[in-house]
Design a protein around this motif. Structure first.
Motif, mmCIF file in Angstrom:
data_model
loop_
_atom_site.group_PDB
_atom_site.id
_atom_site.type_symbol
_atom_site.label_atom_id
_atom_site.label_comp_id
_atom_site.label_asym_id
_atom_site.label_seq_id
_atom_site.Cartn_x
_atom_site.Cartn_y
_atom_site.Cartn_z
ATOM 1 N N ILE A 186 0.566 -1.800 0.108
ATOM 2 C CA ILE A 186 0.088 -0.028 0.487
ATOM 3 C C ILE A 186 0.920 1.181 0.042
ATOM 4 O O ILE A 186 1.624 1.421 0.472
ATOM 5 C CB ILE A 186 -0.746 -0.288 1.446
ATOM 6 N N VAL A 187 0.420 2.247 -0.679
ATOM 7 C CA VAL A 187 1.240 3.709 -0.886
ATOM 8 C C VAL A 187 0.616 4.253 0.252
ATOM 9 O O VAL A 187 -0.559 4.405 0.604
ATOM 10 C CB VAL A 187 0.887 4.259 -1.923
ATOM 11 N N VAL A 188 1.795 5.253 1.588
ATOM 12 C CA VAL A 188 1.591 6.135 2.649
ATOM 13 C C VAL A 188 1.370 7.131 1.916
ATOM 14 O O VAL A 188 2.416 7.798 1.846
ATOM 15 C CB VAL A 188 2.171 5.212 3.409
ATOM 16 N N CYS A 189 0.311 8.049 2.317
ATOM 17 C CA CYS A 189 0.721 9.244 1.737
ATOM 18 C C CYS A 189 0.607 10.105 3.506
ATOM 19 O O CYS A 189 -0.954 10.202 3.934
ATOM 20 C CB CYS A 189 -0.534 9.872 1.357
ATOM 21 N N HIS A 190 0.852 10.461 3.456
ATOM 22 C CA HIS A 190 0.588 10.885 4.924
ATOM 23 C C HIS A 190 0.829 13.178 4.860
ATOM 24 O O HIS A 190 1.995 13.296 4.286
ATOM 25 C CB HIS A 190 2.079 10.705 6.212
ATOM 26 N N ASP A 191 0.071 13.238 5.305
ATOM 27 C CA ASP A 191 -0.869 15.280 4.890
ATOM 28 C C ASP A 191 0.317 15.905 6.567
ATOM 29 O O ASP A 191 -0.710 15.391 6.895
ATOM 30 C CB ASP A 191 -1.553 14.889 5.236
ATOM 31 N N VAL A 192 1.071 16.078 6.791
ATOM 32 C CA VAL A 192 1.339 17.048 7.934
ATOM 33 C C VAL A 192 2.144 18.356 7.647
ATOM 34 O O VAL A 192 3.166 18.941 7.905
ATOM 35 C CB VAL A 192 3.072 16.116 7.785
ATOM 36 N N ALA A 193 0.665 19.183 7.311
ATOM 37 C CA ALA A 193 0.726 20.492 6.992
ATOM 38 C C ALA A 193 0.666 21.314 8.436
ATOM 39 O O ALA A 193 0.895 22.043 8.490
ATOM 40 C CB ALA A 193 -1.321 20.723 7.179
ATOM 41 N N TYR A 194 0.597 20.467 9.779
ATOM 42 C CA TYR A 194 0.719 21.112 10.747
ATOM 43 C C TYR A 194 1.731 20.607 11.812
ATOM 44 O O TYR A 194 2.303 21.015 13.252
ATOM 45 C CB TYR A 194 -0.784 20.414 11.609
ATOM 46 N N SER A 195 2.755 20.819 10.958
ATOM 47 C CA SER A 195 4.297 19.597 11.355
ATOM 48 C C SER A 195 4.709 20.511 12.479
ATOM 49 O O SER A 195 5.790 20.269 13.232
ATOM 50 C CB SER A 195 5.482 19.711 10.347
ATOM 51 N N GLU A 196 4.316 21.793 12.453
ATOM 52 C CA GLU A 196 5.466 23.173 13.304
ATOM 53 C C GLU A 196 4.307 23.682 14.369
ATOM 54 O O GLU A 196 4.920 24.472 14.617
ATOM 55 C CB GLU A 196 5.929 24.200 12.045
ATOM 56 N N LEU A 197 3.026 23.295 14.017
ATOM 57 C CA LEU A 197 2.339 23.683 14.771
ATOM 58 C C LEU A 197 1.885 23.278 16.823
ATOM 59 O O LEU A 197 1.262 22.432 16.162
ATOM 60 C CB LEU A 197 1.138 24.287 14.487
ATOM 61 N N ALA A 198 2.748 22.677 17.289
ATOM 62 C CA ALA A 198 2.703 22.206 18.238
ATOM 63 C C ALA A 198 3.389 22.925 19.943
ATOM 64 O O ALA A 198 4.209 23.961 19.625
ATOM 65 C CB ALA A 198 3.724 21.106 18.007
ATOM 66 N N PHE A 199 2.481 22.177 20.739
ATOM 67 C CA PHE A 199 3.284 23.118 21.269
ATOM 68 C C PHE A 199 3.562 22.307 23.014
ATOM 69 O O PHE A 199 3.711 21.154 22.589
ATOM 70 C CB PHE A 199 1.576 22.889 22.091
ATOM 71 N N ASP A 200 3.438 22.729 23.884
ATOM 72 C CA ASP A 200 4.216 22.676 25.313
ATOM 73 C C ASP A 200 5.639 21.676 25.259
ATOM 74 O O ASP A 200 6.090 20.915 25.893
ATOM 75 C CB ASP A 200 3.333 22.159 25.846
ATOM 76 N N GLY A 201 6.559 22.663 24.034
ATOM 77 C CA GLY A 201 7.794 22.150 23.739
ATOM 78 C C GLY A 201 7.831 20.312 23.068
ATOM 79 O O GLY A 201 9.307 20.026 22.092
ATOM 80 N N TYR A 202 6.396 20.385 22.646
ATOM 81 C CA TYR A 202 6.195 18.827 21.623
ATOM 82 C C TYR A 202 6.601 18.998 20.631
ATOM 83 O O TYR A 202 6.025 20.355 19.804
ATOM 84 C CB TYR A 202 4.651 18.649 21.588
ATOM 85 N N ARG A 203 7.467 18.302 19.243
ATOM 86 C CA ARG A 203 7.924 18.533 18.304
ATOM 87 C C ARG A 203 7.303 17.200 17.433
ATOM 88 O O ARG A 203 7.972 16.343 17.537
ATOM 89 C CB ARG A 203 9.630 18.497 17.718
ATOM 90 N N PRO A 204 6.228 17.528 16.216
ATOM 91 C CA PRO A 204 5.565 16.336 15.294
ATOM 92 C C PRO A 204 7.232 15.291 15.270
ATOM 93 O O PRO A 204 7.950 16.303 14.513
ATOM 94 C CB PRO A 204 4.590 16.867 14.602
ATOM 95 N N ILE A 205 6.784 14.670 14.311
ATOM 96 C CA ILE A 205 7.681 13.538 13.666
ATOM 97 C C ILE A 205 7.523 13.472 11.979
ATOM 98 O O ILE A 205 5.962 13.870 12.090
ATOM 99 C CB ILE A 205 8.491 12.392 14.349
#
Ligand SMILES: Cc1ncc(COP(=O)(O)O)c(C=O)c1O
Length: 388
Positions: free
Chosen positions: A198-217
């Motif tokens: 299966i082809v995986v398409c990950h939409d990470v439009a909010y990768s930089e909008l994160a709070f309390d020191g958390y950083r999305p991967i």
């Protein structure tokens, strides 16, 4: 006159809320709109200066073509290396987009033949279903449930269906649930994708909008992810570029080549000055993104604290620009949203608009300044006090 395929587009809930908004506006009601996830800010002045200088440069008016400029592609790959530690080839593994929506809408046409299946999150951002419908594909819902932290349970997908599935969409930090995903989850996704091809398409439009020191991967941080998928990025939220339309897709070269070939038959590339301003933002603007994060975090806290005072409790999101709140009354999400709009003038999106598993929730977009949000909270408090 209209083609049949248009019939499968758009949820009636959105139309109903739009019509209600127009009706209330016509009555002169003072509305606070927390429905659309459109940033209320502009890119900072220096970014706009790069854009305006390029606009005045007469050499910038040719077609940039689908692949865009080397300068922009290299800004994307450098940023990826710095932000996620993921190495990408700027010739074959990155493609500029007219906003990530451009890629998310067209990826189905590039990869899905009529009748082929795709796994789409429910609740989910509506363009995924629209893109699939336009390509004539068949939707298989991937329920995102609160008890699973709004992550899909891949073990629950019928193996027979998985074998027939060509593509799956994921999106973390998630719209509308604001949930986030871990590397462990992405590792499971890669295994699932490899097992069933299966082809995986990950939409990470909010990768930089994160709070309390958390950083999305990044999904691409998972080993072998590049063998199975791609990731769609947006400059709309991170740098407030929404109307300037700029995003990019990175990852698997074969998938990117297919999308590029399709798009080269549809558009002639992003306007050169927008690519220049985007490169500049990606290369230099990480400290300013910190300010954007702080703004949304403050707004998040104003909303959540104010609603808690009225007895309306909801999870505190680690990322995105949304709050996904359980309907605090015994009403369904549409009825509640309509009453809140009519009586308090506060517009939110009924969760059911994002899919049947969105029922029971409403989505609040933190797209108003703090003082406006405080006023919205005051109105919500008053509204809920009348419900006791
Ligand atoms: C999850 C998600 N993906 C993609 C987009 C589209 O963003 P862009 O402006 O880059 O097309 C949005 C916009 O709200 C979104 O919420």
């Amino acid at each position: 006159m209209r083609a049949q395929r248009l019939q499968g587009l758009g949820a009636s809930v959105f139309t109903e809320m739009d019509n209600l908004k127009l009706e209330l506006q016509a009555q002169g009601k003072d509305l606070i709109n927390l429905s659309i996830g459109s940033p209320d800010r502009a890119p900072s002045l220096d970014v706009r200066k790069v854009l305006s200088d390029a606009v005045m440069d007469g050499s910038q008016y040719g077609y940039t073509l689908t692949r865009g400029t080397k300068e922009f592609r290299e800004s994307c790959t450098n940023w990826y290396q710095q932000r996620f530690g993921v190495r990408l080839d700027s010739e074959t593994e990155v493609l500029p987009l007219m906003g990530s929506q451009d890629g998310l809408a067209h990826i189905f046409l590039a990869l899905i033949d009529p009748g082929e299946m795709a796994l789409i999150p429910d609740p989910g951002y509506p363009i995924y279903t629209a893109g699939l419908v336009l390509a004539g594909g068949q939707k298989v819902s991937l329920p995102l449930l609160e008890e699973n932290n709004f992550l899909p349970k891949l073990d629950d997908v019928d193996p027979e269906v998985a074998r027939k599935t060509k593509l799956m969409i994921l999106n973390y930090p998630n719209n509308p649930t604001a949930a986030v995903a871990s590397l462990e989850f992405f590792n499971q996704v890669v295994k699932f994708a490899q097992t069933y091809d299966i082809v995986v398409c990950h939409d990470v439009a909010y990768s930089e909008l994160a709070f309390d020191g958390y950083r999305p991967i990044s999904f691409l941080q998972s080993e072998e992810a590049k063998a199975v998928g791609v990731e769609f990025h947006s400059l709309s939220k991170t740098y407030n570029f929404a109307g300037a339309r700029l995003g990019f897709v990175v990852g698997n070269a074969e998938i990117i080549e297919a999308l590029s070939e399709l798009k080269s038959n549809i558009d002639y590339g992003v306007f050169g000055p927008v690519l220049k301003a985007g490169s500049y933002a990606l290369n230099t603007h990480q400290p300013q993104v910190e300010e954007t994060r702080a703004t949304y975090q403050k707004r998040r806290d104003v909303w959540i604290q104010g609603c808690a005072e009225a007895g309306w409790k909801m999870s505190i999101p680690k990322g995105s620009m949304f709050i996904w709140a359980p309907v605090p009354t015994k009403q369904d999400s549409l009825t509640f949203a309509i009453e809140l709009a009519r009586e308090a003038g506060v517009i939110v999106v009924p969760g059911v608009g994002f899919g049947e598993h969105g029922e029971g929730f409403v989505r609040i977009a933190l797209v108003q300044e703090e003082d406006v949000l405080r006023e919205a909270v005051r109105r919500v408090q008053e509204f809920l006090s009348r419900k006791d």
